[in-house]
Design an enzyme around this catalytic site. Sequence first.
Site, PDB file in Angstrom:
ATOM      1  CG  ASP A  67     -46.648   8.736  13.967  1.00 32.72           C
ATOM      2  OD1 ASP A  67     -47.137   9.754  14.479  1.00 32.72           O
ATOM      3  OD2 ASP A  67     -47.015   8.293  12.873  1.00 32.72           O
ATOM      4  CG  ASN A 136     -47.141   5.261   1.805  1.00 31.83           C
ATOM      5  OD1 ASN A 136     -47.975   5.470   2.674  1.00 31.83           O
ATOM      6  ND2 ASN A 136     -45.839   5.240   2.051  1.00 31.83           N
ATOM      7  CG  HIS A 138     -48.029   5.861   6.005  1.00 29.50           C
ATOM      8  ND1 HIS A 138     -46.909   6.634   5.800  1.00 29.50           N
ATOM      9  CD2 HIS A 138     -49.001   6.726   6.355  1.00 29.50           C
ATOM     10  CE1 HIS A 138     -47.195   7.896   6.038  1.00 29.50           C
ATOM     11  NE2 HIS A 138     -48.459   7.986   6.371  1.00 29.50           N
ATOM     12  CD  GLU A 143     -43.707   5.091   5.331  1.00 26.91           C
ATOM     13  OE1 GLU A 143     -44.844   4.970   4.816  1.00 26.91           O
ATOM     14  OE2 GLU A 143     -43.089   6.160   5.341  1.00 26.91           O
TER      15      GLU A 143
HETATM   16  P1  PGA Z   1     -52.234  13.661   6.324  1.00 28.31           P
HETATM   17  O1  PGA Z   1     -51.315  12.434   6.699  1.00 28.31           O
HETATM   18  O2  PGA Z   1     -53.387  13.644   7.270  1.00 28.31           O
HETATM   19  O3  PGA Z   1     -51.359  14.864   6.525  1.00 28.31           O
HETATM   20  O4  PGA Z   1     -52.661  13.467   4.906  1.00 28.31           O
HETATM   21  C1  PGA Z   1     -51.925  11.220   7.003  1.00 28.31           C
HETATM   22  C2  PGA Z   1     -50.881  10.183   7.224  1.00 28.31           C
HETATM   23  O5  PGA Z   1     -49.796  10.263   6.613  1.00 28.31           O
HETATM   24  O6  PGA Z   1     -51.137   9.260   7.999  1.00 28.31           O
END
Ligand code: PGA
Length: 240
Positions: A67, A136, A138, A143
């Site tokens: 992304d 969450n 995702h 999302e």
């Molecule tokens: P993080 O993010 O590794 O910074 O916790 C993971 C994600 O949002 O996929």
Amino acid sequence: MRVIVCENYEEMSKVAANMVAGQLLLKPESVLGLATGSTPIGMYEELVRMNKAGEADFSKAKSFNLDEYYPLAPDNDQSYHYFMNEHLFSKVNIKPENINIPDGTAKDVQAECDSYEQRIAQAGGIDLQILGIGNNGHIGFNEPEEALHSRTHLTDLTEDTIEANARFFASRDEVPRQALTMGMASIMGARKILLLISGKGKHAPLKAVLSGKITTSVPASLLNLHADTVVITDRAAYEG
Ligand code: PGA
């Protein structure tokens, strides 16, 4: 779904790096699906070390990142282009022409999304996909929603993702509200998936994934439908 529980973040990072290096040894021209965020940083550090030591060779590898924020230019220091350069690409022997990240400045968003899918297909599909997970649930920027997208698309970030990612920005207001992200089918099409999960704060989404129940309110739970997913977690996330 196989689960490897590591003692801590460092061990998780090394196990993941060894699996990436093993993939490159078995198939030097592998197509890697790569992730950003704080979770894979230790794995990238270890891969940089291994590359310098001749233990991980990226010279024939191709990469596709999950992304990119929209609209952020590649030279913006908050962009995922910038992150990947900083943590991996400028430090290993991957060829610049083999690196793919969605273009956060694309004027024609649909054309960029279609072209990204085409490039993945032309490369022969993703051999090994690295994933983190959001608080969450995702993966990429898919999302939680009633209906998930299959393919690369422009998406609105949820309030909890904006909140979670605010720590990387000077203020919450600076977090982009949209991103281009690979979709669920783009991710699930990978031959092998490594899902990295670290820290107590990720216990809830990990538990939801390991429950085996599949729901679009936890996009990562769809990985239960994938034939070769390995969850690499540390004890803090596993035990909560
Ligand atoms: P993080 O993010 O590794 O910074 O916790 C993971 C994600 O949002 O996929």
